[in-house]
Design a protein around this motif. Structure first.
Motif, PDB file in Angstrom:
ATOM      1  N   THR A 427       0.977  -1.246  -0.026  1.00 37.34           N
ATOM      2  CA  THR A 427      -0.004  -0.153   0.125  1.00 37.34           C
ATOM      3  C   THR A 427       0.903   1.315   0.111  1.00 37.34           C
ATOM      4  O   THR A 427       0.611   2.426  -0.767  1.00 37.34           O
ATOM      5  CB  THR A 427      -0.951  -0.067   1.155  1.00 37.34           C
ATOM      6  N   GLY A 428       1.924   1.236   0.797  1.00 36.72           N
ATOM      7  CA  GLY A 428       2.681   2.342   0.995  1.00 36.72           C
ATOM      8  C   GLY A 428       3.349   2.698  -0.541  1.00 36.72           C
ATOM      9  O   GLY A 428       3.864   3.679  -0.930  1.00 36.72           O
ATOM     10  N   PHE A 429       3.901   1.643  -1.128  1.00 31.55           N
ATOM     11  CA  PHE A 429       4.354   1.759  -2.546  1.00 31.55           C
ATOM     12  C   PHE A 429       3.470   2.436  -3.606  1.00 31.55           C
ATOM     13  O   PHE A 429       4.050   3.420  -4.217  1.00 31.55           O
ATOM     14  CB  PHE A 429       5.065   0.564  -3.076  1.00 31.55           C
ATOM     15  N   ILE A 430       2.394   1.970  -3.507  1.00 35.31           N
ATOM     16  CA  ILE A 430       1.292   2.526  -4.467  1.00 35.31           C
ATOM     17  C   ILE A 430       1.024   3.845  -4.093  1.00 35.31           C
ATOM     18  O   ILE A 430       1.209   4.876  -5.042  1.00 35.31           O
ATOM     19  CB  ILE A 430       0.096   1.837  -4.317  1.00 35.31           C
ATOM     20  N   PHE A 431       0.918   4.473  -2.976  1.00 31.64           N
ATOM     21  CA  PHE A 431       0.999   5.899  -2.552  1.00 31.64           C
ATOM     22  C   PHE A 431       2.216   6.609  -3.166  1.00 31.64           C
ATOM     23  O   PHE A 431       2.208   7.791  -3.332  1.00 31.64           O
ATOM     24  CB  PHE A 431       0.576   5.788  -1.192  1.00 31.64           C
ATOM     25  N   ALA A 432       3.397   6.025  -2.914  1.00 31.97           N
ATOM     26  CA  ALA A 432       4.544   6.612  -3.157  1.00 31.97           C
ATOM     27  C   ALA A 432       4.615   6.788  -4.517  1.00 31.97           C
ATOM     28  O   ALA A 432       5.227   7.579  -5.190  1.00 31.97           O
ATOM     29  CB  ALA A 432       5.568   5.666  -2.787  1.00 31.97           C
ATOM     30  N   LEU A 433       4.219   5.728  -5.287  1.00 33.78           N
ATOM     31  CA  LEU A 433       4.400   6.078  -6.989  1.00 33.78           C
ATOM     32  C   LEU A 433       3.327   7.040  -7.245  1.00 33.78           C
ATOM     33  O   LEU A 433       3.852   7.832  -8.127  1.00 33.78           O
ATOM     34  CB  LEU A 433       3.875   4.748  -7.546  1.00 33.78           C
ATOM     35  N   TRP A 434       2.335   7.274  -6.780  1.00 35.22           N
ATOM     36  CA  TRP A 434       1.422   8.456  -6.885  1.00 35.22           C
ATOM     37  C   TRP A 434       2.158   9.835  -6.459  1.00 35.22           C
ATOM     38  O   TRP A 434       2.042  10.728  -7.448  1.00 35.22           O
ATOM     39  CB  TRP A 434      -0.012   8.191  -6.270  1.00 35.22           C
ATOM     40  N   ALA A 435       2.808   9.875  -5.523  1.00 31.73           N
ATOM     41  CA  ALA A 435       3.424  11.074  -4.744  1.00 31.73           C
ATOM     42  C   ALA A 435       4.537  11.428  -5.840  1.00 31.73           C
ATOM     43  O   ALA A 435       4.719  12.585  -6.036  1.00 31.73           O
ATOM     44  CB  ALA A 435       3.826  10.749  -3.469  1.00 31.73           C
ATOM     45  N   VAL A 436       5.177  10.371  -6.140  1.00 31.65           N
ATOM     46  CA  VAL A 436       6.421  10.780  -6.813  1.00 31.65           C
ATOM     47  C   VAL A 436       6.140  11.315  -8.377  1.00 31.65           C
ATOM     48  O   VAL A 436       6.714  12.526  -8.722  1.00 31.65           O
ATOM     49  CB  VAL A 436       7.573   9.775  -7.083  1.00 31.65           C
ATOM     50  N   LEU A 437       5.049  10.852  -9.007  1.00 34.76           N
ATOM     51  CA  LEU A 437       4.615  11.181 -10.156  1.00 34.76           C
ATOM     52  C   LEU A 437       4.052  12.817 -10.173  1.00 34.76           C
ATOM     53  O   LEU A 437       4.248  13.497 -10.776  1.00 34.76           O
ATOM     54  CB  LEU A 437       3.524  10.356 -10.739  1.00 34.76           C
ATOM     55  N   THR A 438       3.397  12.863  -9.089  1.00 32.52           N
ATOM     56  CA  THR A 438       2.875  14.067  -8.835  1.00 32.52           C
ATOM     57  C   THR A 438       4.024  15.209  -8.234  1.00 32.52           C
ATOM     58  O   THR A 438       3.854  16.357  -9.002  1.00 32.52           O
ATOM     59  CB  THR A 438       1.683  14.327  -7.676  1.00 32.52           C
ATOM     60  N   PHE A 439       4.744  14.793  -7.553  1.00 35.55           N
ATOM     61  CA  PHE A 439       6.033  15.541  -7.224  1.00 35.55           C
ATOM     62  C   PHE A 439       6.745  16.121  -8.540  1.00 35.55           C
ATOM     63  O   PHE A 439       7.278  17.584  -8.528  1.00 35.55           O
ATOM     64  CB  PHE A 439       7.149  14.931  -6.181  1.00 35.55           C
ATOM     65  N   ASN A 440       6.821  15.396  -9.504  1.00 34.56           N
ATOM     66  CA  ASN A 440       7.785  15.517 -10.764  1.00 34.56           C
ATOM     67  C   ASN A 440       6.892  16.167 -11.733  1.00 34.56           C
ATOM     68  O   ASN A 440       7.572  16.221 -12.951  1.00 34.56           O
ATOM     69  CB  ASN A 440       8.425  14.282 -11.320  1.00 34.56           C
ATOM     70  N   ARG A 441       5.729  16.692 -11.551  1.00 31.68           N
ATOM     71  CA  ARG A 441       4.919  17.226 -12.497  1.00 31.68           C
ATOM     72  C   ARG A 441       5.396  18.517 -12.874  1.00 31.68           C
ATOM     73  O   ARG A 441       5.268  18.951 -14.245  1.00 31.68           O
ATOM     74  CB  ARG A 441       3.416  17.474 -12.092  1.00 31.68           C
ATOM     75  N   LYS A 442       6.107  19.187 -12.184  1.00 34.77           N
ATOM     76  CA  LYS A 442       6.404  20.598 -12.245  1.00 34.77           C
ATOM     77  C   LYS A 442       7.977  20.410 -12.948  1.00 34.77           C
ATOM     78  O   LYS A 442       8.877  19.811 -12.495  1.00 34.77           O
ATOM     79  CB  LYS A 442       6.625  21.444 -11.008  1.00 34.77           C
TER      80      LYS A 442
END
Length: 964
Positions: A427-442
């Motif tokens: 579960t933590g990895f799934i959220f981490a994948l969403w977070a890193v993709l959002t983090f790198n949008r800029k």
């Protein structure tokens, strides 16, 4: 209640001002509680003031739950009025939504939804009382308090430009949340310390919460005067019109002051999710960083010395590569890829081989440090965006500490966790994948050299090193500094599962301070306060030391933003690369102070935690000096302030995330609150089972965290009192953990952690089903080798005071240390006139050498089984008790040492007491068959033969029983 406006459309039968909805809600709600209070006091006063510990006259005012839920007819009257309240309550939520909704705005919908859920949960905890179902009553009550936060904040944010309403909401909200602090304090005084009269004071604050809560909603009467029910907007407020004599601009400014400017820029769900993702990505960084020490520590444990794998600690110095221009340009342009690759550290749990797991974590952390350094450097040309990144990184540390508290000091996404021991890795990895993709949008803001230099890269890197170490070593777990100041029973200071939130609150306060009062942070005065706080934590115990800890926590979080922002503007290869190198040096330093016996030159820094703290604060001082030097020019200050405040809309989302993390922590805190109603397994026989176990720092043979497996064996063996050795995990290299919290709370036992992490031992802890009346901690003579810890505690066993000693002797290579320690323990045990038993790790052979100091006329102690020739380290000794059984249980793959247990009966009456004290060696040594022993005095049969889960009785193949 006739209409003040003509019915131009016709068909209106009844019309009245919307404020009457608020008044009806307020009257019915207050009526419900006050009617129950009056009737309850009149009919059942002494019954409703009675609690689990005290009654009248010690307690003389009833709590809310006792008033509304325990007796008839007050309970029925209360429910009648609450039922009447529900209609106006739903109408109030609906009217407020109609008043505040705007096209394209999500916040009014969120607030309305929270209002509806809040109403339903209110009905839940009022109609399901603690008498009916304590569990669901508490769940619904907590849910109500949690959902009150977005309702309150949302109402402040959406409040129409009405100066009086804003003022009242601000005051009432402040009173409501401010009341929670003394409420919790006096509840602790009642529940944990059993202070007479504390529950009465708690009840006053509980009733005050009701008054403030209902009063906050009553303020809507000032807003709803714009409505007339059918419902018609007679003043056009929902279109933004304003008929007040005070200008809208003035009122909007008043509203901005009331809300601290947090909602001045509006609310956008996508922006809120972006900030949440950034914070979670910060949480991932801290999760991987804090996991490295744990997986590295596994190898020197099994090699009993330096293994070579320790070199992976240097994974963090990867930002040194940014000193190469081509590498720096490549990483900055592809920092998104780097952040994604760093998530490999979260997938290490999929690999079973410890060596492979370690290298994967090292790779993930190396890339993570490189990526974050590149991100900070790239964003440094825009101060607002840089500050947002740093705030997310720092809030990630708070999230990591909150998660560790909820998981009993283990991080649920560490590589030593998996589903079997409570991990949430997938579960933590799934959220981490969403977070890193959002983090790198800029996109990166720069790929070359930063236009703004100034300052000293060397000083900036030294400041970074000290800051990283302080944050990691002291703030990555809420129990670390609490255990620094712990000194045993009776409790005279903070405890981890009750007061841990104070650390989170201090960290949150420090971060908010740097957001809104940055000038106050980067001063020598603030640095001086931080130094004094560090000294208090290092020198003092109990509350004095913890007050220093809280001040230090606030300072470290506050100074983190300006120090990192300053370093980001310098050459990243030097500032972050050298900064992490200095951080690694201090990490090794703080391990060497206790591991001095196993490393070359270790004795030079033996037991010098004070030097470690001094080094940390001097390093941070270097960073502060660089900051203050740069801020000396007034022109620079003005430019910096203008650039920093150019765009601050992100701050409100960070504040919201911090508030949510605090609420989550408090919910976990409530669920972990100690019950202190523990019972031994066989009270009918006046017996107890004592055990000793060297737990090898809670890492099993396959490098998984072993608390759950330990819990299962201790529980199934029905151990009432157990000594745990090698139990101090409160260092970076061990993950800043505390196994005793999980074991004590899950097994229902009192716990004495033993000498704290600043006492430089490998740890000794005591867990007991019986109340611990008093305990003292001892550091035994150790002129050459490792420092030996001991606990001397007095337990209340069936009304008889019994002493227990938990002791870990020095290592085999230092015979003089062990001789001195044996003499010290013999005198300490001999000083007790009470029945006593020792749970120990002695490093001696039975009947030889120092054994004869422990078992001697000086100590008065007897060996639980002198015929057991196979022991080397673990021993159980006793005096003044009736020994009935002894067993050795194989460890399975949990640790490297077996569990030894013994059964004793506490004598009752003069004859039994005399017989226990004066028994001859022949009487003590007589063995009997198991069938001659009462059922309650037998060891569990499940571990006979092949046993269970690789645990079985061994050496004797079955337990030994002795003459009663």
């Amino acid at each position: 209640m006739s209409s003040r406006y003509k019915d131009k459309d016709g068909g209106v039968v009844l019309a009245f001002g919307g404020q009457w909805v608020s008044w009806l809600h307020t009257g019915a709600a207050y009526g419900a509680f006050l009617t129950a209070l009056i009737v309850g006091c009149a009919l059942h006063y002494r019954k409703i003031v009675q609690n689990e510990w005290y009654g009248y006259p010690d307690e003389w005012f009833p709590s809310v739950s006792a008033t509304i839920g325990d007796r008839y007819p007050e309970r029925s009257l209360f429910m009648l009025f609450i039922a009447i309240t529900s209609g106006p309550r739903f109408a109030l939520v609906g009217l407020f939504y109609l008043l505040t909704k705007r096209p394209g705005h999500v916040l009014p919908k969120v607030v309305a939804l929270s209002g509806l859920v809040r109403t339903l949960t209110c009905g839940g905890w009022t109609y399901i009382t603690s008498t009916d179902d304590h569990g669901w009553h508490d769940i619904l009550m907590i849910s109500y308090l949690v959902i009150t936060i977005p309702w309150t904040v949302g109402c402040l944010a959406l409040s129409p430009p009405n100066a009086k309403a804003i003022k009242y909401r601000k005051y009432l909200a402040g009173c409501f949340f401010g009341t929670l602090i003394p409420l919790v304090y006096f509840f602790i005084q009642h529940k944990v310390y059993r202070v007479a009269g504390a529950y009465t004071i708690y009840a006053f604050f509980e009733w005050a919460l009701i008054l403030f809560d209902v009063g906050f909603d009553a303020v809507t009467a000032l807003d709803f005067s714009t409505f007339e029910v059918v419902i018609k907007d007679v003043k056009g407020a929902t279109k933004g019109a304003n008929n007040s004599s005070v200008s809208t601009a003035v009122l909007e400014k008043e509203k901005e002051r009331a809300t601290g400017g947090v909602f001045a820029a509006g609310f956008h769900l996508r922006d809120a999710l972006d900030i949440a993702a950034d914070v979670y990505h910060g949480f991932v960084f801290w999760s991987i960083l804090t996991s490295l020490g744990v997986v590295v520590w596994y190898f020197p444990l099994w090699h009993m010395g330096i293994s070579g794998y320790e070199v992976l600690i240097m994974s963090t110095v990867s930002p040194l590569l940014l000193g190469i221009k081509s590498v720096r340009t490549f990483v900055i342009r592809n920092q998104g890829m780097a952040h994604v690759l760093s998530l490999a550290g979260l997938l290490a749990y999929q690999v079973k081989a410890p060596e492979a797991r370690l290298f994967i974590v090292g790779f993930g952390l190396s890339v993570q440090c490189l990526a974050w350094a590149a991100t900070f450097y790239s964003d440094s040309v825009q101060p607002a965006r840089l500050e947002a990144r740093i705030l997310a990184w720092a809030a990630g540390l708070i999230m990591s500490s909150v998660a560790k508290f909820a998981w009993y000091t283990n991080n649920p996404i560490w590589p030593v966790m998996h589903a079997e021991n409570g991990g949430w890795n997938g579960t933590g990895f799934i959220f981490a994948l969403w977070a890193v993709l959002t983090f790198n949008r800029k996109a990166p803001l720069q790929t070359g050299d930063s236009g703004e230099k100034g300052g000293s890269p060397l000083l900036a890197s030294i400041g970074l090193g000290g800051l990283f170490f302080g944050l990691h070593s002291l703030l990555s777990d809420t129990s670390t500094m609490i255990l620094w100041v712990w000194d045993g029973y009776p409790i005279r200071g903070p405890v981890s599962n009750v007061h841990g939130w104070y650390t989170i609150a201090a960290m949150t306060g420090g971060l908010i301070c740097t957001i809104y009062r940055p000038a106050a942070v980067t001063t020598w005065t603030a640095y001086g306060v931080g130094c004094i706080a560090a000294a208090l934590l290092t020198v003092y115990e109990r509350w004095t030391g913890y007050y220093g800890a809280l001040a230090l926590a606030a300072y470290l979080m506050a100074i983190s933003v300006p120090i990192i922002a300053n370093a980001a503007k310098q050459r990243p290869g030097l500032t972050f690369g050298l900064g992490f190198l200095i951080y690694n040096f201090i990490v090794l330093f703080h391990v060497w102070v206790v591991a001095y016996a196993f490393v070359p030159g270790g004795h030079l820094v033996r037991e010098r935690t004070d030097w470690v703290m001094l080094t940390m604060m001097l390093c941070i001082g270097a960073g502060v000096f660089d900051l203050i030097s740069q801020n000396a020019g007034a022109a620079h200050n003005k430019t910096n302030n203008r650039r920093r405040t150019a765009s601050t809309g992100y701050r409100k989302y960070h504040v919201g995330v911090l508030a949510a993390l605090n609420v989550f922590f408090l919910c976990a805190n409530f669920l972990r609150f100690p019950t202190n109603d523990y019972k031994p397994y066989h009270p009918e026989t006046r017996s107890f089972t004592a055990g000793i176990w060297t737990i090898h720092f809670s890492l099993d043979n396959d490098m998984w965290s072993s608390e759950h497996r330990m819990r299962d064996l201790i529980k199934e063996m029905e151990v009432d009192v157990i000594g745990l050795l090698e139990s101090d995990l409160q260092r970076i290299i061990m993950g800043n953990r505390d196994t005793t919290q999980f074991l004590a709370e899950d097994l229902g036992m009192y716990v004495d952690y033993g000498p704290g992490p600043n006492k430089h031992t490998w740890g000794a802890a005591l867990l007991s089903k019986f109340p611990i009346v008093n305990s003292t901690h001892h550091l035994l003579p150790s002129p050459v080798g490792e420092l030996a810890p001991a606990i001397h505690a007095t337990l209340d066993m069936y009304g008889t005071f019994v002493d227990v000693f938990v002791f870990h002797s020095g290592q085999e290579e230092d015979p003089e240390d062990r001789r001195l320690q044996s003499e010290y323990m013999a005198k300490l045990m001999g000083s007790s006139p009470r029945p006593s038993f020792l749970l120990s790790y002695l490093v001696t052979k039975p009947l030889k050498g120092n054994y004869n100091n422990f078992v001697s006329d000086v100590s008065g102690m007897h060996d639980v089984d002198p015929t057991d020739w196979d022991r080397w380290c673990e021993y159980i000794l006793f005096k003044g008790l009736r020994r009935t059984g002894y067993a050795r249980v194989s460890r399975g793959s949990i640790t490297d040492t077996e569990l030894q247990v013994a059964k004793f009966v506490v004598p009752e009456g003069p004859e039994e007491v005399a017989a226990a004290w004066n028994a001859s060696p022949e009487q003590r040594g007589k063995r009997v068959l198991e069938k001659e022993v009462p059922e309650g005095l037998r060891f569990p049969a499940m571990f006979k033969g092949e046993g269970r889960r690789d645990h079985r009785y061994h050496v004797f193949d079955e337990p030994r029983y002795y003459n009663l």
